[in-house]
Design a protein around this motif. Structure first.
Motif, PDB file in Angstrom:
ATOM      1  N   THR A 171       0.831  -1.206   0.000  1.00  0.00           N
ATOM      2  CA  THR A 171       0.000   0.000   0.000  1.00  0.00           C
ATOM      3  C   THR A 171       0.864   1.254   0.000  1.00  0.00           C
ATOM      4  O   THR A 171       0.644   2.172  -0.801  1.00  0.00           O
ATOM      5  N   VAL A 172       1.851   1.298   0.882  1.00  0.00           N
ATOM      6  CA  VAL A 172       2.740   2.465   0.973  1.00  0.00           C
ATOM      7  C   VAL A 172       3.494   2.667  -0.344  1.00  0.00           C
ATOM      8  O   VAL A 172       3.615   3.795  -0.829  1.00  0.00           O
ATOM      9  N   SER A 173       3.975   1.598  -0.937  1.00  0.00           N
ATOM     10  CA  SER A 173       4.722   1.701  -2.195  1.00  0.00           C
ATOM     11  C   SER A 173       3.846   2.233  -3.318  1.00  0.00           C
ATOM     12  O   SER A 173       4.259   3.120  -4.073  1.00  0.00           O
ATOM     13  N   LEU A 174       2.632   1.712  -3.437  1.00  0.00           N
ATOM     14  CA  LEU A 174       1.720   2.181  -4.490  1.00  0.00           C
ATOM     15  C   LEU A 174       1.339   3.637  -4.285  1.00  0.00           C
ATOM     16  O   LEU A 174       1.334   4.428  -5.245  1.00  0.00           O
ATOM     17  N   GLU A 175       1.020   4.013  -3.049  1.00  0.00           N
ATOM     18  CA  GLU A 175       0.655   5.404  -2.760  1.00  0.00           C
ATOM     19  C   GLU A 175       1.846   6.339  -2.980  1.00  0.00           C
ATOM     20  O   GLU A 175       1.684   7.448  -3.492  1.00  0.00           O
ATOM     21  N   THR A 176       3.037   5.891  -2.598  1.00  0.00           N
ATOM     22  CA  THR A 176       4.244   6.704  -2.808  1.00  0.00           C
ATOM     23  C   THR A 176       4.434   6.988  -4.293  1.00  0.00           C
ATOM     24  O   THR A 176       4.661   8.135  -4.688  1.00  0.00           O
ATOM     25  N   MET A 177       4.321   5.952  -5.107  1.00  0.00           N
ATOM     26  CA  MET A 177       4.554   6.143  -6.541  1.00  0.00           C
ATOM     27  C   MET A 177       3.457   6.999  -7.173  1.00  0.00           C
ATOM     28  O   MET A 177       3.725   7.760  -8.098  1.00  0.00           O
ATOM     29  N   LYS A 178       2.235   6.914  -6.652  1.00  0.00           N
ATOM     30  CA  LYS A 178       1.159   7.768  -7.158  1.00  0.00           C
ATOM     31  C   LYS A 178       1.502   9.237  -6.888  1.00  0.00           C
ATOM     32  O   LYS A 178       1.348  10.097  -7.759  1.00  0.00           O
ATOM     33  N   ILE A 179       1.991   9.529  -5.686  1.00  0.00           N
ATOM     34  CA  ILE A 179       2.369  10.893  -5.324  1.00  0.00           C
ATOM     35  C   ILE A 179       3.577  11.348  -6.137  1.00  0.00           C
ATOM     36  O   ILE A 179       3.590  12.448  -6.700  1.00  0.00           O
ATOM     37  N   VAL A 180       4.587  10.500  -6.245  1.00  0.00           N
ATOM     38  CA  VAL A 180       5.822  10.850  -6.963  1.00  0.00           C
ATOM     39  C   VAL A 180       5.509  11.149  -8.415  1.00  0.00           C
ATOM     40  O   VAL A 180       6.030  12.107  -9.000  1.00  0.00           O
ATOM     41  N   ARG A 181       4.653  10.366  -9.018  1.00  0.00           N
ATOM     42  CA  ARG A 181       4.342  10.562 -10.444  1.00  0.00           C
ATOM     43  C   ARG A 181       3.459  11.767 -10.682  1.00  0.00           C
ATOM     44  O   ARG A 181       3.310  12.203 -11.827  1.00  0.00           O
ATOM     45  N   SER A 182       2.880  12.330  -9.614  1.00  0.00           N
ATOM     46  CA  SER A 182       2.062  13.533  -9.769  1.00  0.00           C
ATOM     47  C   SER A 182       2.869  14.822  -9.564  1.00  0.00           C
ATOM     48  O   SER A 182       2.323  15.906  -9.709  1.00  0.00           O
ATOM     49  N   LEU A 183       4.155  14.670  -9.217  1.00  0.00           N
ATOM     50  CA  LEU A 183       4.990  15.855  -8.990  1.00  0.00           C
ATOM     51  C   LEU A 183       5.179  16.638 -10.286  1.00  0.00           C
ATOM     52  O   LEU A 183       5.246  16.055 -11.381  1.00  0.00           O
ATOM     53  N   PRO A 184       5.321  17.961 -10.174  1.00  0.00           N
ATOM     54  CA  PRO A 184       5.556  18.759 -11.387  1.00  0.00           C
ATOM     55  C   PRO A 184       6.966  18.516 -11.921  1.00  0.00           C
ATOM     56  O   PRO A 184       7.834  18.010 -11.220  1.00  0.00           O
TER      57      PRO A 184
END
Length: 188
Positions: A171-184
């Motif tokens: 869960t943490v890994s998936l959420e982390t990558m979702k946030i990272v990929r949304s960075l400008p």
């Protein structure tokens, strides 16, 4: 400022742009040109910080557990959750199936999303860190036994702790990558 830095250090653009420098020296923190980018990195850094510090409270990811015929999860006894040696991926040595992980001789985890392996900590996916650390290992030099089962039962009060930790780190890994990929994009 702290969260801006934390968000920036997770940026894939930052890693690509400064890969050579990061392999040789401490990271340098550039200033972004636009205030909205600063706040985007800061907001992402706060979300990442909360996620990473609170990983123990993350909802366990729903994986499928393959159990021996006739067993359900509710039938499992504490001894069924005991970890042994290093966990193994499904498939063969040449053709690993990372969506399947043999937890022990009784439980096999299936349905692990491959995207969860994209979150890398110190050169290794976070899930593989869990697999490597949550086992029984004897130190060759001292003979001291590091038994994850003892920690699970004595400290955490839950013999299924290693399994649940693995699910939480998914869960943490998936959420982390979702946030990272949304960075400008990094505009410095």
């Amino acid at each position: 400022m702290f969260y801006y830095v934390y968000g920036l250090l997770h940026s894939e653009d930052y890693h690509e742009r400064f890969a050579d420098n990061l392999s040789k020296e401490l990271p340098r923190i550039p200033a972004v040109k636009k205030a909205e980018d600063f706040w985007a990195f800061s907001k992402a850094g706060r979300a990442l910080g909360d996620l990473h510090v609170g990983y123990e409270e993350a909802k366990p990811y729903a994986v499928e557990l393959k159990l021996p015929k006739g067993y359900t999860y509710d039938d499992l006894e504490p001894e069924h959750f005991g970890v042994e040696k290093k966990w193994k991926f499904g498939g063969t040595a040449k053709d690993k199936d990372k969506s399947t992980v043999k937890y022990n001789n009784f439980i096999t985890i299936t349905g692990v999303p491959l995207e969860a392996y994209d979150y890398v900590v110190n050169g290794k996916p976070a899930l593989e860190w869990v697999m490597e650390r949550q086992m029984v290992k004897t130190d060759k030099a001292s003979g001291i036994i590091n038994d994850a089962n003892d920690y699970a039962i004595e400290t955490m009060g839950d013999p299924a702790y290693p399994l649940k930790l693995f699910q939480r780190v998914i869960t943490v890994s998936l959420e982390t990558m979702k946030i990272v990929r949304s960075l400008p994009a990094l505009d410095i």
